[in-house]
Design a protein around this motif. Structure first.
Motif, short mmCIF file in Angstrom:
data_model
loop_
_atom_site.label_atom_id
_atom_site.label_comp_id
_atom_site.label_asym_id
_atom_site.label_seq_id
_atom_site.Cartn_x
_atom_site.Cartn_y
_atom_site.Cartn_z
N GLY A 181 -1.30 -14.70 5.60
CA GLY A 181 -2.13 -13.58 6.03
C GLY A 181 -1.94 -12.34 5.20
N VAL A 182 -0.85 -12.25 4.47
CA VAL A 182 -0.66 -11.14 3.53
C VAL A 182 -1.51 -11.43 2.30
CG1 VAL A 182 0.96 -10.01 1.96
CG2 VAL A 182 1.61 -10.45 4.33
N SER A 183 -2.41 -10.53 1.96
CA SER A 183 -3.33 -10.75 0.83
C SER A 183 -2.73 -10.35 -0.50
CB SER A 183 -4.62 -9.95 1.05
OG SER A 183 -5.20 -10.23 2.29
N GLY A 184 -1.80 -9.39 -0.48
CA GLY A 184 -1.25 -8.94 -1.74
C GLY A 184 -0.13 -7.94 -1.56
N LEU A 185 0.50 -7.61 -2.68
CA LEU A 185 1.54 -6.59 -2.73
C LEU A 185 1.04 -5.43 -3.59
CD1 LEU A 185 4.74 -8.76 -3.44
CD2 LEU A 185 3.71 -8.17 -1.22
N PHE A 186 1.36 -4.23 -3.16
CA PHE A 186 0.94 -3.02 -3.85
C PHE A 186 2.17 -2.16 -4.07
CE2 PHE A 186 -0.58 1.38 -3.90
CZ PHE A 186 -1.63 1.32 -4.80
N VAL A 187 2.47 -1.86 -5.32
CA VAL A 187 3.68 -1.11 -5.64
C VAL A 187 3.38 0.39 -5.59
CG1 VAL A 187 5.51 -0.72 -7.30
CG2 VAL A 187 4.47 -2.99 -7.12
N ARG A 207 1.75 -12.36 -8.16
CA ARG A 207 0.94 -13.27 -8.96
C ARG A 207 1.37 -14.72 -8.76
NH1 ARG A 207 -2.02 -11.35 -13.16
NH2 ARG A 207 -2.91 -13.44 -13.08
N ARG A 208 2.70 -14.97 -8.74
CA ARG A 208 3.19 -16.34 -8.54
C ARG A 208 2.78 -16.88 -7.17
NH1 ARG A 208 8.06 -14.38 -10.93
NH2 ARG A 208 9.02 -14.30 -8.84
N ALA A 209 2.68 -16.00 -6.20
CA ALA A 209 2.30 -16.41 -4.85
C ALA A 209 0.79 -16.56 -4.70
CB ALA A 209 2.83 -15.40 -3.83
N GLY A 210 0.05 -16.24 -5.76
CA GLY A 210 -1.41 -16.32 -5.70
C GLY A 210 -2.02 -15.19 -4.90
N LYS A 211 -1.31 -14.07 -4.82
CA LYS A 211 -1.77 -12.92 -4.05
C LYS A 211 -2.20 -11.79 -4.98
CE LYS A 211 -0.46 -15.02 -0.23
NZ LYS A 211 0.48 -14.53 0.78
N THR A 212 -2.93 -10.83 -4.45
CA THR A 212 -3.33 -9.65 -5.21
C THR A 212 -2.10 -8.87 -5.64
OG1 THR A 212 -5.44 -9.48 -4.05
CG2 THR A 212 -4.61 -7.47 -5.09
N ALA A 213 -2.10 -8.43 -6.90
CA ALA A 213 -1.00 -7.62 -7.44
C ALA A 213 -1.56 -6.23 -7.72
CB ALA A 213 -0.44 -8.25 -8.71
N GLY A 214 -1.16 -5.26 -6.91
CA GLY A 214 -1.75 -3.93 -7.01
C GLY A 214 -0.74 -2.86 -7.36
N VAL A 215 -1.26 -1.78 -7.93
CA VAL A 215 -0.40 -0.66 -8.31
C VAL A 215 -1.22 0.62 -8.33
CG1 VAL A 215 -0.81 -0.89 -10.80
CG2 VAL A 215 1.36 0.09 -10.00
N ALA A 216 -0.55 1.73 -8.04
CA ALA A 216 -1.18 3.04 -8.15
C ALA A 216 -0.93 3.60 -9.54
CB ALA A 216 -0.62 3.98 -7.09
N CYS A 217 -1.96 4.17 -10.13
CA CYS A 217 -1.86 4.78 -11.46
C CYS A 217 -2.36 6.22 -11.38
CB CYS A 217 -2.72 4.03 -12.48
SG CYS A 217 -2.26 2.31 -12.75
N GLY A 232 0.93 -7.87 -14.98
CA GLY A 232 0.31 -8.77 -14.00
C GLY A 232 -0.56 -8.10 -12.97
N ALA A 233 -0.67 -6.78 -12.99
CA ALA A 233 -1.50 -6.09 -12.00
C ALA A 233 -2.98 -6.38 -12.23
CB ALA A 233 -1.25 -4.58 -12.06
N THR A 234 -3.71 -6.51 -11.14
CA THR A 234 -5.17 -6.72 -11.21
C THR A 234 -5.93 -5.77 -10.30
OG1 THR A 234 -5.04 -8.42 -9.48
CG2 THR A 234 -4.93 -9.18 -11.77
N TRP A 235 -5.23 -5.06 -9.42
CA TRP A 235 -5.87 -4.19 -8.42
C TRP A 235 -5.29 -2.80 -8.60
CZ3 TRP A 235 -5.21 -1.70 -3.49
CH2 TRP A 235 -6.32 -1.72 -2.64
N PHE A 236 -6.12 -1.87 -9.09
CA PHE A 236 -5.64 -0.56 -9.52
C PHE A 236 -6.25 0.55 -8.68
CE2 PHE A 236 -5.66 -3.44 -13.11
CZ PHE A 236 -4.42 -3.23 -13.71
N VAL A 237 -5.40 1.38 -8.10
CA VAL A 237 -5.87 2.59 -7.43
C VAL A 237 -5.51 3.75 -8.35
CG1 VAL A 237 -5.77 4.03 -5.38
CG2 VAL A 237 -5.49 1.55 -5.18
N ILE A 238 -6.52 4.34 -8.96
CA ILE A 238 -6.30 5.36 -9.99
C ILE A 238 -6.62 6.74 -9.43
CG2 ILE A 238 -6.91 6.11 -12.31
CD1 ILE A 238 -7.88 3.23 -12.83
N GLY A 239 -5.58 7.56 -9.29
CA GLY A 239 -5.78 8.93 -8.84
C GLY A 239 -6.45 9.00 -7.48
N SER A 240 -7.25 10.04 -7.32
CA SER A 240 -7.94 10.28 -6.05
C SER A 240 -9.20 11.09 -6.30
CB SER A 240 -7.03 11.05 -5.09
OG SER A 240 -6.86 12.39 -5.52
N ASP A 241 -10.00 11.23 -5.26
CA ASP A 241 -11.17 12.09 -5.39
C ASP A 241 -10.77 13.51 -5.78
OD1 ASP A 241 -9.95 12.33 -2.82
OD2 ASP A 241 -11.78 13.22 -1.98
N GLN A 242 -9.64 13.96 -5.26
CA GLN A 242 -9.20 15.32 -5.57
C GLN A 242 -8.76 15.46 -7.02
OE1 GLN A 242 -6.20 16.05 -2.58
NE2 GLN A 242 -7.71 16.26 -0.95
#
Length: 241
Positions: free
Chosen positions: A159-165, A196-206, A219-229
């Motif tokens: 049920g865990v879709s991914g990890l986000f650092v 990635r080895r678990a087949g889950k989303t690998a996310g990180v904030a940039c 190995g990251a594929t899901w990126f949260v870059i900054g903010s609207d502000q």
């Protein structure tokens, strides 16, 4: 996926301002998703409601970074129709299992009503609504020493879709104030590899888009870059330059 293919990058940003027009603009700009930051910004349920409406109007997946893991907080975000949750400070597999249980109807703890937006205001029927609800994305933030040590066990939770650092809080957990300190970067590499080895989303904030290539190589594929502000501030500074 062929051996010549590279993983698809998903690009989003945090939204910290409670104005639905911001979500519409970001969707029109082609972002892959946005994350409403209800952990660090003032979003009540009514404001979150109109943000979800705005996202749906432009077919933009909207995630909510919830402020806590209480059952009421989780149910509120999901009933409003969020595409998924980004959950801070998940530090153990037991916490991850409890989190998932609170998002699931079948074998879970989430209360069901057919009336909210996620269920099409009753139009979906119970079977389809339950299936839609039980397929929601759940990303666990790894941002402490304990989270790093438990990252493999967390990723293995069904049920865990991914990890986000979350490198800022991760740095603080090491007693540091530099999100690019060697200890933090090494922990980031390890957590992304586990996902990635678990087949889950690998996310990180940039902080900047220029960092994406560096973290994609980890190995990251899901990126949260900054903010609207931060986007607004950079645009204003560019004007004044």
């Amino acid at each position: 996926m062929s051996t010549n293919d590279t993983p698809t990058r998903r690009i989003g940003t945090f939204v910290k301002t409670g104005a639905p027009q911001i979500v519409e603009i970001l969707g029109g700009a082609g972002l892959n998703f946005v994350v409403i930051d209800a952990e660090h910004a003032p979003f009540d349920r009514g404001t979150l409601d109109v943000m979800v409406i705005a996202a749906r109007s432009v077919n933009l997946p909207l995630y909510v970074r919830i402020p806590d893991m209480s059952a009421a907080t989780i149910q509120s975000a999901l009933d409003l129709g969020a595409s998924g949750l980004l959950v801070p400070h998940v530090d153990s597999a037991d916490e991850a299992r409890q989190l998932v249980a609170r998002t699931r109807f079948i074998d879970g703890e989430r209360g069901f009503s057919s009336s909210p937006r996620f269920a099409g205001y009753g139009a979906l029927g119970m079977k389809k609504a339950v299936a839609a609800g039980d397929g929601i994305d759940i990303l666990c933030q790894i941002e402490s020493r304990a989270g790093c040590e438990a990252a493999q066990a967390i990723a293995d939770v069904d049920g865990v879709s991914g990890l986000f650092v979350g490198r800022a809080d991760l740095a603080l957990s090491f007693g540091l104030t530099d999100a690019r300190a060697p200890e933090v970067m090494q922990a980031t590499v390890e957590a992304l590899a586990i996902a990635r080895r678990a087949g889950k989303t690998a996310g990180v904030a940039c902080g900047e888009a220029s960092e994406c290539d560096e973290f994609a190589a980890m190995g990251a594929t899901w990126f949260v870059i900054g903010s609207d502000q931060s986007l607004l501030r950079k645009g204003a500074l560019a004007l004044m330059a």
